[in-house]
Enzyme design. Structure first.
Site, mmCIF file in Angstrom:
data_model
loop_
_atom_site.group_PDB
_atom_site.id
_atom_site.type_symbol
_atom_site.label_atom_id
_atom_site.label_comp_id
_atom_site.label_asym_id
_atom_site.label_seq_id
_atom_site.Cartn_x
_atom_site.Cartn_y
_atom_site.Cartn_z
ATOM 1 N N TYR A 146 3.403 9.778 0.014
ATOM 2 C CA TYR A 146 4.437 9.228 0.895
ATOM 3 C C TYR A 146 5.848 9.506 0.359
ATOM 4 C CZ TYR A 146 0.316 6.560 2.461
ATOM 5 O OH TYR A 146 -0.937 6.190 2.872
ATOM 6 N N ASP B 98 0.840 -1.195 0.000
ATOM 7 C CA ASP B 98 0.000 0.000 0.000
ATOM 8 C C ASP B 98 0.877 1.247 0.000
ATOM 9 O OD1 ASP B 98 -2.892 1.108 0.579
ATOM 10 O OD2 ASP B 98 -1.484 2.264 1.795
ATOM 11 N N LYS C 71 -2.499 6.346 -4.447
ATOM 12 C CA LYS C 71 -3.592 7.279 -4.112
ATOM 13 C C LYS C 71 -3.319 8.655 -4.704
ATOM 14 C CE LYS C 71 -3.720 4.856 0.298
ATOM 15 N NZ LYS C 71 -2.339 4.559 0.689
ATOM 16 N N HIS D 18 -7.319 9.851 -2.094
ATOM 17 C CA HIS D 18 -6.676 9.725 -0.781
ATOM 18 C C HIS D 18 -7.528 10.330 0.344
ATOM 19 C CE1 HIS D 18 -2.354 9.379 1.022
ATOM 20 N NE2 HIS D 18 -3.261 9.097 1.923
#
Ligand code: A2P
Length: 324
Positions: A55, A50, A84, A117
Site C-alpha cells: 500500500y 490493517d 503483508k 499477501h
C-alpha cells in the site's frame, strides 16, 4: 475513547479485534493523509489497523501509531497491526527483506500479524510491484509456498511478528500449508474478500473447522473505487435488502453489511479515511440482526468478486479458479 469491538481468539493464543481499519487507499493520496486518518481512527477507538508493504503508506501508519503512543492515547500493546509480504518477496530468502522494510518504515519492533499477501510469487524486484518483461508480460516466479511459510514461522520465533497467516488463499492452498510435514504454526487467519455479495460461506466453514479466522477485506464492496470495481457487478451498498434492513434497525446499508460479518464470526476491516464514515462503521455493536435477518442477507449472495487481480489470471497459483 474506549477500544471498539470484541477480541476474537487466534489459534496461537493471541487475539484479534473483530473490527479493524483498512488502510489500502487507491485514491491519489496526498502525503500526510494516511497518518491523519490513522491518528483519527485511533482517537475514535480503532485498535486493529490493517496495512501492507504494497500500500506504500506504512511510514505514515507507523508515524500515527508512534504519535498516539507518545501522547498517551494508547500503548503499543493496545494496537494490533497487520502487514503483508508482497508477491515479489515470496522466495524464502527474500521474506525477511520485506519484513525489514516494513519494520523500518513503521519504526516499530514487531508487527502483530504478518500475512502472505497473495499465493502467487512474482519475479524478485525491489522497485516494481508487478515486474514485466520487454513485451509487458508480468513475470511469474516458481516458489514453493511451503518454504515461504517455514520462513514466516522463523520470523515469529524471532519475535519480529506475533502471529502469521495468509491472504487470498483458496481451500486447496490452505490445505497445502496445513499438511506440511514439519508444520510448526498453522496460519491464524486467511484474509479474503468477503461481503454479502461474496459471503464465502464454504471457505468460512472450512476455516472455522480448522480454527482459522476469516478476515474479510472490502466488506463494503469498495463502493467508491470505480477504478477497481468490476463495473459489471452490482453495487453492494445499493442493495434493496440491505437498505430495507437498515431502515428497520435505523442503520445504514454499510452498518448492516458489517454487522452481518461480525455476527457470523468474520473479522472486518472496512477502509475509510473519512472521520464521519470511520465513526459510522464502528456503530455496529449496539444492535443485533435476527436469525431471519441473517438468513435474508445470506440470500443475497451472488458470488460476486470485486477484487479479481485479473492481470495474474494465468499465474499457476491464481487462487480464484477453484470454487473456493
Ligand atoms: P472513504 O475512505 O472516503 O470513507 P472497502 O473497505 O469495502 O474496500 O470500501 C472502502 C471504500 O468505501 C472507500 O472508498 C471508503 O471511502 C468507502 N466507505 C467506507 N465506509 C463507508 C460507508 N460507511 N459508507 C459508504 N462508503 C464507505
Amino acid at each position: 475513547m474506549a477500544a471498539i469491538g470484541r477480541c476474537v481468539p487466534l489459534n496461537d493464543g493471541s487475539s484479534i479485534p473483530n473490527l479493524g481499519l483498512g488502510t489500502c487507499s487507491l485514491d491519489k493520496l496526498v502525503k500526510g493523509d494516511t497518518a491523519k486518518a490513522v491518528k483519527t481512527g485511533i482517537e475514535i477507538g480503532y485498535r486493529h489497523l490493517d496495512g501492507a508493504l504494497m500500500y506504500g503508506n506504512e511510514d505514515e501508519i507507523g508515524e500515527a501509531i508512534r504519535a498516539k503512543i507518545a501522547d498517551g492515547t494508547v500503548k503499543r500493546e493496545d494496537i494490533f497491526y497487520t502487514s503483508k509480504v508482497w508477491m515479489t518477496y515470496l522466495s524464502p530468502d527474500l521474506v525477511r527483506n520485506a519484513l525489514t522494510k516494513t519494520l523500518k518504515s513503521l519504526r516499530l519492533d514487531y508487527v502483530d500479524l504478518y500475512l502472505i499477501h497473495w499465493p502467487m510469487a512474482l519475479k524478485a524486484s525491489e522497485k516494481e510491484l508487478f515486474p514485466r518483461d520487454a513485451s509487458g508480460k508480468i513475470l511469474h516466479e516458481n516458489v514453493d509456498l511451503r518454504e515461504t511459510w517455514a520462513v514466516m514461522e522463523g520470523c515469529k520465533d524471532d519475535g519480529l511478528v506475533r502471529s502469521i497467516g495468509v491472504s487470498n488463499f483458496n481451500r486447496r492452498q490452505l490445505e497445502m500449508i496445513l499438511q506440511m510435514p514439519n508444520l510448526k504454526y498453522k496460519p491464524v487467519c486467511n484474509q479474503v474478500e468477503c461481503h454479502p455479495y461474496l459471503n464465502q460461506s464454504k471457505l468460512l466453514m472450512y476455516c472455522k473447522s480448522n480454527n482459522i479466522v476469516l478476515v474479510g477485506y472490502s466488506p463494503l464492496g469498495r463502493p467508491q473505487d470505480p477504478a477497481l470495481v468490476n463495473t459489471k457487478n452490482p453495487i453492494l451498498l445499493n442493495d434493496p435488502e440491505l437498505k430495507k434492513m437498515g431502515e428497520k434497525h435505523q442503520k445504514t446499508a454499510a452498518q448492516i453489511a458489517l454487522r452481518y460479518q461480525v455476527q457470523r464470526g468474520v473479522v472486518v476491516i472496512p477502509k475509510s479515511f473519512s472521520p464521519g464514515r470511520m465513526k459510522q462503521n464502528k456503530e455496529i455493536f449496539d444492535f443485533c440482526l435476527t436469525d431471519e435477518d441473517m438468513k435474508r442477507i445470506d440470500g443475497i449472495n451472488k458470488n460476486c468478486r470485486y477484487v479479481t487481480e485479473e492481470t495474474l489470471i494465468d499465474h499457476p497459483n491464481y487462487p480464484f479458479h477453484d470454487e473456493y
